[in-house]
Motif scaffolding. Structure first.
Motif, PDB file in Angstrom:
ATOM      1  N   PRO A  47     -16.670  47.034 -20.071  1.00  0.00           N
ATOM      2  CA  PRO A  47     -16.397  46.725 -21.693  1.00  0.00           C
ATOM      3  C   PRO A  47     -15.765  45.563 -21.745  1.00  0.00           C
ATOM      4  CG  PRO A  47     -15.526  48.693 -20.995  1.00  0.00           C
ATOM      5  CD  PRO A  47     -16.503  48.481 -19.760  1.00  0.00           C
ATOM      6  N   HIS A  48     -14.666  45.103 -21.094  1.00  0.00           N
ATOM      7  CA  HIS A  48     -13.971  44.233 -21.227  1.00  0.00           C
ATOM      8  C   HIS A  48     -14.221  42.910 -20.847  1.00  0.00           C
ATOM      9  CE1 HIS A  48     -12.812  45.548 -17.140  1.00  0.00           C
ATOM     10  NE2 HIS A  48     -12.713  44.167 -16.891  1.00  0.00           N
ATOM     11  N   ALA A  49     -15.271  42.959 -20.338  1.00  0.00           N
ATOM     12  CA  ALA A  49     -15.715  41.399 -19.521  1.00  0.00           C
ATOM     13  C   ALA A  49     -16.592  40.983 -20.628  1.00  0.00           C
ATOM     14  CB  ALA A  49     -16.552  41.749 -18.261  1.00  0.00           C
ATOM     15  N   LEU A  50     -16.130  39.852 -21.283  1.00  0.00           N
ATOM     16  CA  LEU A  50     -16.697  39.060 -22.492  1.00  0.00           C
ATOM     17  C   LEU A  50     -18.157  38.305 -21.906  1.00  0.00           C
ATOM     18  CD1 LEU A  50     -13.931  37.686 -24.538  1.00  0.00           C
ATOM     19  CD2 LEU A  50     -14.955  39.918 -24.799  1.00  0.00           C
ATOM     20  N   TRP A  51     -17.938  37.789 -20.537  1.00  0.00           N
ATOM     21  CA  TRP A  51     -19.015  37.066 -20.162  1.00  0.00           C
ATOM     22  C   TRP A  51     -20.287  38.074 -19.818  1.00  0.00           C
ATOM     23  CZ3 TRP A  51     -19.393  35.206 -14.601  1.00  0.00           C
ATOM     24  CH2 TRP A  51     -20.436  33.988 -14.603  1.00  0.00           C
ATOM     25  N   ASP A  52     -20.009  39.245 -19.164  1.00  0.00           N
ATOM     26  CA  ASP A  52     -20.959  40.187 -19.014  1.00  0.00           C
ATOM     27  C   ASP A  52     -21.724  40.489 -20.303  1.00  0.00           C
ATOM     28  OD1 ASP A  52     -19.871  39.768 -16.259  1.00  0.00           O
ATOM     29  OD2 ASP A  52     -19.439  41.980 -16.105  1.00  0.00           O
ATOM     30  N   LEU A  53     -20.667  41.012 -21.085  1.00  0.00           N
ATOM     31  CA  LEU A  53     -21.415  41.444 -22.478  1.00  0.00           C
ATOM     32  C   LEU A  53     -22.428  40.436 -23.291  1.00  0.00           C
ATOM     33  CD1 LEU A  53     -18.218  43.215 -23.868  1.00  0.00           C
ATOM     34  CD2 LEU A  53     -20.370  44.378 -23.144  1.00  0.00           C
ATOM     35  N   ALA A  54     -22.113  39.176 -22.971  1.00  0.00           N
ATOM     36  CA  ALA A  54     -22.735  37.997 -23.610  1.00  0.00           C
ATOM     37  C   ALA A  54     -23.998  37.729 -23.001  1.00  0.00           C
ATOM     38  CB  ALA A  54     -21.959  36.635 -23.418  1.00  0.00           C
ATOM     39  N   HIS A  55     -23.898  38.187 -21.591  1.00  0.00           N
ATOM     40  CA  HIS A  55     -25.261  38.158 -20.832  1.00  0.00           C
ATOM     41  C   HIS A  55     -26.112  39.318 -21.394  1.00  0.00           C
ATOM     42  CE1 HIS A  55     -25.562  34.964 -17.753  1.00  0.00           C
ATOM     43  NE2 HIS A  55     -24.358  35.045 -17.468  1.00  0.00           N
ATOM     44  N   TYR A  56     -25.336  40.397 -21.459  1.00  0.00           N
ATOM     45  CA  TYR A  56     -26.058  41.679 -21.766  1.00  0.00           C
ATOM     46  C   TYR A  56     -26.837  41.648 -23.077  1.00  0.00           C
ATOM     47  CZ  TYR A  56     -26.429  46.492 -23.298  1.00  0.00           C
ATOM     48  OH  TYR A  56     -26.856  47.971 -23.769  1.00  0.00           O
ATOM     49  N   HIS A  57     -26.245  40.997 -23.984  1.00  0.00           N
ATOM     50  CA  HIS A  57     -26.864  40.765 -25.349  1.00  0.00           C
ATOM     51  C   HIS A  57     -27.828  39.799 -25.468  1.00  0.00           C
ATOM     52  CE1 HIS A  57     -24.486  43.876 -27.739  1.00  0.00           C
ATOM     53  NE2 HIS A  57     -23.251  43.287 -27.245  1.00  0.00           N
ATOM     54  N   PHE A  58     -27.774  38.769 -24.225  1.00  0.00           N
ATOM     55  CA  PHE A  58     -28.872  37.808 -24.474  1.00  0.00           C
ATOM     56  C   PHE A  58     -29.918  38.558 -23.768  1.00  0.00           C
ATOM     57  CE2 PHE A  58     -31.283  35.009 -21.949  1.00  0.00           C
ATOM     58  CZ  PHE A  58     -31.185  33.600 -22.476  1.00  0.00           C
ATOM     59  N   GLN A  59     -29.913  39.317 -22.743  1.00  0.00           N
ATOM     60  CA  GLN A  59     -30.947  40.195 -22.352  1.00  0.00           C
ATOM     61  C   GLN A  59     -31.810  40.929 -23.396  1.00  0.00           C
ATOM     62  OE1 GLN A  59     -29.148  41.713 -18.918  1.00  0.00           O
ATOM     63  NE2 GLN A  59     -29.754  40.028 -17.600  1.00  0.00           N
ATOM     64  N   LEU A  60     -30.660  41.742 -24.097  1.00  0.00           N
ATOM     65  CA  LEU A  60     -31.288  42.667 -25.342  1.00  0.00           C
ATOM     66  C   LEU A  60     -32.195  41.698 -26.060  1.00  0.00           C
ATOM     67  CD1 LEU A  60     -28.149  44.923 -25.797  1.00  0.00           C
ATOM     68  CD2 LEU A  60     -30.543  45.617 -25.220  1.00  0.00           C
ATOM     69  N   ALA A  61     -31.569  40.509 -26.481  1.00  0.00           N
ATOM     70  CA  ALA A  61     -32.405  39.700 -27.336  1.00  0.00           C
ATOM     71  C   ALA A  61     -33.710  39.270 -26.863  1.00  0.00           C
ATOM     72  CB  ALA A  61     -31.431  38.570 -27.858  1.00  0.00           C
ATOM     73  N   ALA A  62     -33.712  38.840 -25.584  1.00  0.00           N
ATOM     74  CA  ALA A  62     -34.952  38.394 -24.833  1.00  0.00           C
ATOM     75  C   ALA A  62     -35.872  39.642 -24.913  1.00  0.00           C
ATOM     76  CB  ALA A  62     -34.439  37.928 -23.485  1.00  0.00           C
ATOM     77  N   ILE A  63     -35.326  40.787 -24.625  1.00  0.00           N
ATOM     78  CA  ILE A  63     -36.290  42.037 -24.541  1.00  0.00           C
ATOM     79  C   ILE A  63     -36.797  42.195 -25.937  1.00  0.00           C
ATOM     80  CG2 ILE A  63     -36.474  44.350 -24.190  1.00  0.00           C
ATOM     81  CD1 ILE A  63     -34.544  44.323 -21.876  1.00  0.00           C
ATOM     82  N   ALA A  64     -35.998  42.005 -27.072  1.00  0.00           N
ATOM     83  CA  ALA A  64     -36.551  42.178 -28.297  1.00  0.00           C
ATOM     84  C   ALA A  64     -37.678  41.238 -28.656  1.00  0.00           C
ATOM     85  CB  ALA A  64     -35.254  42.244 -29.263  1.00  0.00           C
ATOM     86  N   LEU A  65     -37.204  39.997 -28.561  1.00  0.00           N
ATOM     87  CA  LEU A  65     -38.322  38.874 -28.497  1.00  0.00           C
ATOM     88  C   LEU A  65     -39.489  39.219 -27.987  1.00  0.00           C
ATOM     89  CD1 LEU A  65     -35.850  35.739 -28.180  1.00  0.00           C
ATOM     90  CD2 LEU A  65     -36.727  36.756 -30.425  1.00  0.00           C
ATOM     91  N   LEU A  66     -39.558  39.644 -26.636  1.00  0.00           N
ATOM     92  CA  LEU A  66     -40.900  39.938 -26.164  1.00  0.00           C
ATOM     93  C   LEU A  66     -41.418  41.080 -26.577  1.00  0.00           C
ATOM     94  CD1 LEU A  66     -41.853  38.856 -23.449  1.00  0.00           C
ATOM     95  CD2 LEU A  66     -40.804  40.905 -22.244  1.00  0.00           C
ATOM     96  N   ALA A  67     -40.934  42.052 -27.475  1.00  0.00           N
ATOM     97  CA  ALA A  67     -41.454  42.996 -28.063  1.00  0.00           C
ATOM     98  C   ALA A  67     -41.769  42.779 -29.484  1.00  0.00           C
ATOM     99  CB  ALA A  67     -40.649  44.283 -28.033  1.00  0.00           C
TER     100      ALA A  67
END
Length: 973
Positions: A607-627
């Motif tokens: 939860p403290h790794a901003l870089w990881d969280l940015a990637h995570y939300h990027f992937q959530l966005a990509a999945i939402a776009l796919l759906a």
């Protein structure tokens, strides 16, 4: 087996093993074993007589195992067992030395369950079994021998008296048993005293059992010769002893004295490890130490301890030496010993042990020694990264002040690595890049290759994370390439290789990445290196395959890394490898697989790794776009952009912003999309990062296409695909698949780098956009020519039949072609192919024929079966008849003369003969063929009429020959 000290537990097990000649591995636990790394290190040494280290060694505990100690422990015992002689006993003595929170309690509990049945585990402790072993007891895997079973009965007291050649009356035996409570140590001491001083037979009836040992030990020690007594006192301060070390300390014949003491059961134990070790029984050892403190001056005690510590250190008994130096307050010697051992302890993952040793030193000593500060920082870097970074910075400042170049290089590398460990805010890297440039000028060829490699790797990481526009970035890449050939450490090779390939991918230099990967694959690290090296290299392979669009190979490497992680307990790459799985699934449009990998990402997300969280939300966005969940996508896109900007890392910032721009285009918000692209330009990333440049050019082309600026669109498409052709194609993760497919089609129409565009479509499995039916240039996996001939092509190559022509599968294919994109029930098609078969038989036939046709085509998705209805998959199949029909019908509706002329001409070019011109009189085929002929004749008439009206008779003459070849009865207008 549990009972108080002196109950005879150790002697009982040792005697039983010796009498029955059972091979055993005996391990004596002490408080240091609360550090699992120390436990496994010494257990590995204890097991060495059974191992063939030239072929296979037990794993060493390294830093990479800290996140999953239990997996490492199980893996260790699984690898140990095949080398043990069977049957075999594993004995863990002094188990009470483990703290209640020690991870070893759970590790050993689980290991016992998986050990073979002919490997017996014995745990000797002063305490009852810990709660972690309750399940073993409930399942009758563990049998507990308690203190009540170890107490000597009255009869056994009599037998012990006779065994030790002492004559006691029944009354004396009763008194002795009552006094000692059947306690083994008390019985033996009293009987030894009786042999030494026969006249002292009177027993004090009020003696308290807890003091029996000290009382009788004092009595016994008073009766032995002076030399032995002096020997006992001089060795009392040593935690353990070898003959060599004791002879150096006492200048006596230690071997003979040890043998005599052991023969007389004088509470001394010996262990045959790689070297013979002697130890006093804990009760006797405490008694002797207390006696030393009473009889000797403090200065004399310290002198013995210092001398003993120096001897222990020379003989390789480092832990014992550290303990003695600490007791003697010899901090200078202790500091030197700690610093000498620190690199080895760190490599073994023994952070807790190293931290404990440094904690022995006064704070003022540690704070004034940069190397002690450095190693202190390393002990907490993985668990408490901010604290570790602060200590490391303090050590760097100390090294810089004293001019210690090696110290500066090593501590600087660790500081940069700490940013990657925390993956939080990277803005402070600016200072360390400047320091790195200074140190880079001071590097010497004589510097150790592995240290140089670590420095180069860290410099590359610092520039990637913070300054992609650095003018010397390519030079640092070249220096890393050069140093690779000088590395002899597998982990260092894998680490530098991974970072260098990572930099090539980020910069869009795919060809360089592939060349380096092939080089690394030829090293022994790839197949037979350590688990950490194998995981690192295979993770690089997964990334490379993902970037190339080789989804199956990427998935295979991901599975391989995950399997290695489970087997070895190394989970340092989990986030990266599962993230790669998400990207791989998104690229090929597999929504279910993307969500599956994302769930695995969530389990290891920090939860403290901003870089990881940015990637995570990027992937959530990509999945939402796919759906096509637009609201969900916008939330995660905005969050990803915010987090990436806060982290201060240019690449994720640009990556997230590109995704945002493409989403805005999809939602018809052109102006905000262009503003987002302008922000990317201002970041100064596309000018230096090839991958971002490639993505940005594609989105700019999409912007131009939205505005119908065709020439501008084509310019950007040429720029994007020219870069890919020169440097290697990299899959455009994050872009919307439907919009990307449309851009690819536009590129194909004007012959822009057709091989590269085709490769992109194929690798990403992009479905054809609406209107793709009108262009055969789209890389259809399957094509079928039916006008004037019948031919099926797979990847543009005719499918050849190895045996006779599969008549029924091809008939099924023809019927489905006639139905175009309409679905037909299996029953209806079965009636056409087998009109005389009953219902069940016909359905069985259609199922068999469908299976044969899919196998023939080589793609199960080519024929769709949805709730009993069959159809050809329009995303996979191209049929010339469909294309002709679509273009001809479009021409009839077109009002613009030029466009209509072009469409009519193209339709006639496609029509090379009548539809499946055979003797097949199936009504579906005949009806479809007649429809196409009628449409063709209308097209011919419309085209010739239009040409005559516009005076373009040359075009009429050019195509008239082809018309007559198809149908000689056709009459010119």
């Amino acid at each position: 087996m549990s009972g108080p000290g002196g109950s005879g537990k150790t002697s009982l097990i040792a005697g039983y093993l010796e009498d029955h000649k059972i091979p055993s591995l005996w391990y004596q636990i002490d408080p240091r074993d609360n550090d699992p790394a120390t436990f496994f290190y010494y257990l590995r040494l204890a097991a060495s007589p059974f191992m063939n280290f030239s072929n296979q060694s037990l794993p060493l505990f390294g830093p990479e195992y800290l996140s999953n100690i239990e997996s490492f422990g199980l893996n260790f015992f699984e690898k140990l067992c095949p080398h043990l002689p069977l049957p075999m006993w594993l004995v863990f003595d002094n188990f009470q030395e483990l703290s209640a929170t020690s991870p070893l309690l759970m590790i050993l509990s689980k290991a016992i369950e998986v050990l073979p049945s002919n490997v017996v585990t014995v745990i000797i402790s002063r305490n009852n079994p810990p709660v972690e072993m309750a399940r073993l007891k409930a399942n009758r895997i563990l049998y507990h021998i308690g203190a009540d079973k170890l107490i000597f009965s009255l009869n056994e007291c009599q037998m012990l008296s006779e065994l030790l050649d002492t004559e006691l009356s029944c009354d004396e035996v009763n008194k002795l048993h009552g006094l000692t409570g059947g306690w083994c140590a008390g019985l033996i001491l009293w009987l030894m005293r009786l042999k030494l001083v026969p006249e002292t037979r009177q027993l004090a009836e009020t003696t308290i059992p807890d003091s029996v040992f000290d009382y009788f030990a004092g009595e016994v020690l008073a009766q032995i010769d002076d030399q032995t007594r002096r020997f006992l006192l001089q060795t009392a301060l040593l935690p353990c002893m070898t003959v060599e070390s004791v002879e150096q300390l006492t200048q006596m014949a230690a071997g003979k004295i040890f043998d005599e003491l052991h023969r007389r059961n004088f509470f001394i134990e010996k262990r045959q490890t790689p070297t013979l070790i002697y130890q006093y029984h804990p009760l006797f050892h405490n008694f002797l130490k207390n006696l030393v403190y009473r009889e000797l001056e403090t200065k004399e005690v310290y002198d013995f301890q210092r001398r003993g510590a120096a001897i222990m250190a020379r003989n390789g008994l480092t832990e014992e030496a550290v303990a003695l130096y600490n007791e003697a307050l010899a901090y200078e010697s202790l500091s030197g010993l700690i610093l000498a051992q620190a690199p080895q302890l760190f490599a073994q993952g023994r952070f807790l042990t190293l931290a404990d040793w440094i904690a022995f030193l006064p704070e003022e000593i540690v704070s004034q020694n940069p190397w002690l500060l450095y190693w202190q920082s390393m002990t907490v870097m993985l668990n408490l990264p901010p604290q570790g970074q602060a200590l490391c910075i303090a050590s760097f400042e100390g090294f810089k002040k004293t001019g210690d170049l090696m110290g500066q290089i090593i501590s600087w590398s660790s500081i940069v690595e700490s940013f990657l460990i925390m993956r939080g805010i990277f803005t402070d890297l600016d200072r360390w890049i400047t320091e790195g440039e200074r140190l880079g000028e001071l590097l010497s060829p004589e510097l150790d290759g592995n240290t140089t490699a670590r420095f180069m790797e860290s410099m590359l990481v610092a520039l990637m994370l913070r300054n992609l526009a650095h003018p010397k970035f390519p030079i640092w890449q070249e220096r890393c390439e050069e140093i690779l050939s000088r590395i002899d450490n597998q982990e260092a090779l894998a680490g530098l290789g991974f970072k260098l390939i990572w930099s090539y991918h980020w910069m869009g230099q795919v060809h360089k990445a592939r060349t380096l990967i092939k080089r690394l694959q030829s090293t022994k690290s790839y197949e037979s290196g350590s688990p950490l090296a194998q995981c690192g290299l295979r993770m690089v392979m997964a990334s490379m395959y993902g970037a190339k669009g080789q989804a199956e190979k990427c998935r295979r490497e991901i599975d391989e890394v995950a399997s290695l992680a489970r087997q070895s307990g190394i989970h340092v790459y989990d986030f990266v490898i599962f993230t790669q799985g998400v990207y791989n699934a998104i690229l090929i449009g597999d929504l279910d697989e993307a969500r599956s990998y994302l769930r695995r990402v969530e389990k290891v997300l920090m939860p403290h790794a901003l870089w990881d969280l940015a990637h995570y939300h990027f992937q959530l966005a990509a999945i939402a776009l796919l759906a096509k969940d637009w609201d969900e996508a916008e939330v995660h896109i905005n969050t990803s952009c915010t987090l990436a900007e806060k982290s201060g890392t240019p690449f994720p910032q640009a990556f997230s912003t590109i995704q945002q721009a493409h989403y805005l285009l999809e939602r018809g918000r052109l102006a905000p999309a262009q503003e987002a692209l302008d922000r990317i330009e201002a970041m100064n990333v596309p000018q230096h990062n090839g991958f971002i440049y490639f993505l940005r050019e594609l989105v700019l082309a999409d912007c131009a296409w939205v505005q119908q600026q065709i020439a501008v669109m084509q310019t950007h498409l040429r720029a994007a695909f020219s870069f890919a052709a020169k440097n290697g194609l990299q899959m455009p993760a994050g872009l919307l698949r439907s919009r990307l497919a449309s851009l690819c089609l536009e590129a194909l129409k004007v012959d822009i780098h057709i091989p590269i565009v085709t490769q992109l479509i194929s690798c990403m499995r992009l479905p054809p956009p609406q209107g793709a039916l009108t262009d055969e240039k789209w890389p259809w996996p399957l094509k079928c020519r039916t006008l004037g001939c019948f031919e099926v092509l797979r990847n543009n190559q005719p499918i050849e039949f190895t045996t006779k022509t599969p008549r029924k599968p091809l008939e099924l294919l023809k019927l489905l072609i006639c139905r175009s994109h309409y679905k037909s029930s299996r029953e209806t098609i079965a009636d056409q192919l087998w009109p005389d078969a009953d219902g069940d038989r016909a359905i069985q036939n259609i199922n068999t024929t469908l299976h044969r046709l899919r196998k023939l085509l080589g793609d199960d998705q080519a024929i769709l079966l949805d709730q009993g209805y069959l159809s050809l998959n329009p995303d996979i199949f191209w049929v010339d008849a469909w294309q002709f029909k679509s273009i001809a019908e479009q021409a009839e509706k077109e009002t613009a003369q030029a466009t209509r002329t072009a469409l009519l001409f193209k339709a006639l070019e496609i029509y090379n003969g009548h539809f499946i011109d055979t003797d097949d009189y199936n009504p579906w085929i005949v009806g479809y063929s007649d429809h196409l002929r009628s449409l063709w004749r209308n097209t011919v008439n419309s085209f010739e009429k239009l040409m005559c009206e516009t005076g373009q008779l040359k075009k009429v003459k050019k195509i008239r020959h082809k018309i007559l070849m198809i149908d000689e009865t056709s009459t010119p207008l």
